[in-house]
Design a protein around this motif. Structure first.
Motif, mmCIF file in Angstrom:
data_model
loop_
_atom_site.group_PDB
_atom_site.id
_atom_site.type_symbol
_atom_site.label_atom_id
_atom_site.label_comp_id
_atom_site.label_asym_id
_atom_site.label_seq_id
_atom_site.Cartn_x
_atom_site.Cartn_y
_atom_site.Cartn_z
ATOM 1 N N ALA A 282 45.757 41.800 36.566
ATOM 2 C CA ALA A 282 44.625 41.619 36.144
ATOM 3 C C ALA A 282 43.679 41.270 36.507
ATOM 4 O O ALA A 282 42.421 41.399 35.696
ATOM 5 N N SER A 283 43.902 40.014 36.572
ATOM 6 C CA SER A 283 42.823 39.038 36.705
ATOM 7 C C SER A 283 41.027 39.618 37.110
ATOM 8 O O SER A 283 40.294 39.214 37.533
ATOM 9 N N VAL A 284 41.833 40.092 38.341
ATOM 10 C CA VAL A 284 40.775 40.885 39.310
ATOM 11 C C VAL A 284 40.742 42.294 39.347
ATOM 12 O O VAL A 284 39.467 42.817 39.953
ATOM 13 N N ALA A 285 41.981 42.917 39.324
ATOM 14 C CA ALA A 285 41.312 44.512 38.865
ATOM 15 C C ALA A 285 41.408 44.738 37.470
ATOM 16 O O ALA A 285 40.192 46.161 37.088
ATOM 17 N N LEU A 286 40.900 44.563 35.962
ATOM 18 C CA LEU A 286 40.683 44.633 34.789
ATOM 19 C C LEU A 286 39.009 44.405 34.900
ATOM 20 O O LEU A 286 38.255 45.726 34.730
ATOM 21 N N PRO A 287 38.504 43.374 35.526
ATOM 22 C CA PRO A 287 37.597 43.530 35.692
ATOM 23 C C PRO A 287 36.699 44.878 36.419
ATOM 24 O O PRO A 287 35.510 45.235 36.170
ATOM 25 N N THR A 288 37.207 45.140 37.044
ATOM 26 C CA THR A 288 36.916 45.558 38.251
ATOM 27 C C THR A 288 36.788 47.398 37.880
ATOM 28 O O THR A 288 35.885 48.231 37.593
ATOM 29 N N LEU A 289 37.579 47.124 37.147
ATOM 30 C CA LEU A 289 37.567 48.665 36.570
ATOM 31 C C LEU A 289 36.942 48.621 34.921
ATOM 32 O O LEU A 289 36.284 49.841 34.412
ATOM 33 N N THR A 290 36.263 47.451 34.861
ATOM 34 C CA THR A 290 35.386 47.653 33.389
ATOM 35 C C THR A 290 34.134 47.534 33.412
ATOM 36 O O THR A 290 33.556 49.122 32.442
ATOM 37 N N ASP A 291 33.855 47.433 34.816
ATOM 38 C CA ASP A 291 32.559 47.942 35.415
ATOM 39 C C ASP A 291 32.364 47.095 36.661
ATOM 40 O O ASP A 291 31.971 47.071 37.875
ATOM 41 N N PRO A 292 32.577 48.982 37.161
ATOM 42 C CA PRO A 292 33.120 49.290 39.080
ATOM 43 C C PRO A 292 31.200 48.976 39.745
ATOM 44 O O PRO A 292 30.916 48.103 40.287
ATOM 45 N N ALA A 293 29.976 49.408 38.972
ATOM 46 C CA ALA A 293 29.164 49.147 39.660
ATOM 47 C C ALA A 293 29.070 47.829 39.795
ATOM 48 O O ALA A 293 28.147 47.313 40.905
ATOM 49 N N ALA A 294 29.113 46.862 39.546
ATOM 50 C CA ALA A 294 28.813 45.441 39.594
ATOM 51 C C ALA A 294 29.578 44.339 40.453
ATOM 52 O O ALA A 294 29.424 43.676 40.918
#
Length: 249
Positions: free
Chosen positions: A142-154
């Motif tokens: 979750a620590s790496v997947a959730l940030p990318t899912l939340t804001d893929p463009a970032a």
């Protein structure tokens, strides 16, 4: 330590052959596994980062583990989970680690035992290896997947991201990331309810071509990767529109 696959298979046999709800996690020969699953189950904040899933695999059309395993994974977990529908984090992380069912893509546990997913995230090769840290594996994912899912463009690794929009408040999100140095690629899948997204799954995939991406975007909208929505059957199609968020293909 014995080969970890043998250890995991031993835990699976012990749970599935039990008639009293399975062994207490503290009694497992692989204490690290018991400690991680207990830590995940009692951490309500971490549990809330995941959606629900069916244990019946969309590709294999078979359950990835049996009902005793389902009950053992969800022991003491609050919520109305009833086999085959359960907590996606417990199923896709710990359940898949213990699954001995062959799929067209191999054993589900391999995603956590190889370095393919870690390389796609540009992490240490052992990041997702279950015994590499005392931090529960579900939390590491979750620590790496959730940030990318939340804001893929970032995320500079994102090569494709799109939403399948159901209505103003509900949408499914797919994000593909790739490490340009190794060409390792991974797929992340989550579900939005309002402004909040929760994880369904994450796994390594083969190289994603522009043609494969176009074909995927042209497919009818449906629930994927064993996600179990509250108001529809897993895998079912729905009336939705594709919203392309970013593409580097």
């Amino acid at each position: 330590m014995k080969d970890i696959s043998s250890v995991l298979s031993g835990i699976e046999r012990a749970v599935s052959s039990s008639i009293d709800g399975g062994p207490d996690p503290a009694d497992l020969t692989a204490r690290w596994f018991g400690e991680q699953i207990v830590a995940s189950r009692i951490d309500l904040a971490e549990m809330a980062k995941w959606r629900s899933s069916t244990v019946i695999d969309d590709n294999a059309q078979a359950p990835m583990f049996d009902e005793p395993m389902f009950s053992w994974l969800h022991r003491g977990v609050p919520g109305a989970f009833d086999s085959p529908i359960g907590h996606a984090g417990l199923i896709h992380v710990y359940g898949y680690l213990l699954s001995a069912v062959a799929t067209p893509y191999g054993l589900k546990r391999q995603r956590w035992l190889t370095n393919d997913l870690a390389k796609a995230f540009r992490l240490e090769s052992s990041f997702f290896f279950p015994t590499a840290s005392t931090v529960p594996l579900m939390e590491r994912v979750a620590s790496v997947a959730l940030p990318t899912l939340t804001d893929p463009a970032a995320d500079s690794r994102t090569i494709l991201a799109f939403d399948e929009v159901i209505d103003r408040r509900r949408r499914m999100r797919t994000v593909c990331i790739r490490d340009p140095m190794t060409n390792s690629t991974a797929l992340l899948y989550g579900s939005f309810s309002g402004d909040d997204i929760q994880i369904v799954t994450a796994f390594p995939i083969g190289p994603l071509t522009a043609r494969a991406a176009q074909d995927r975007l042209a497919e009818p909208a449906r629930y994927r990767y064993n996600y179990a929505p509250a108001d529809a059957q897993p895998g079912s199609q729905f009336e939705g529109t594709i919203q392309l968020l970013t593409s580097a293909l």
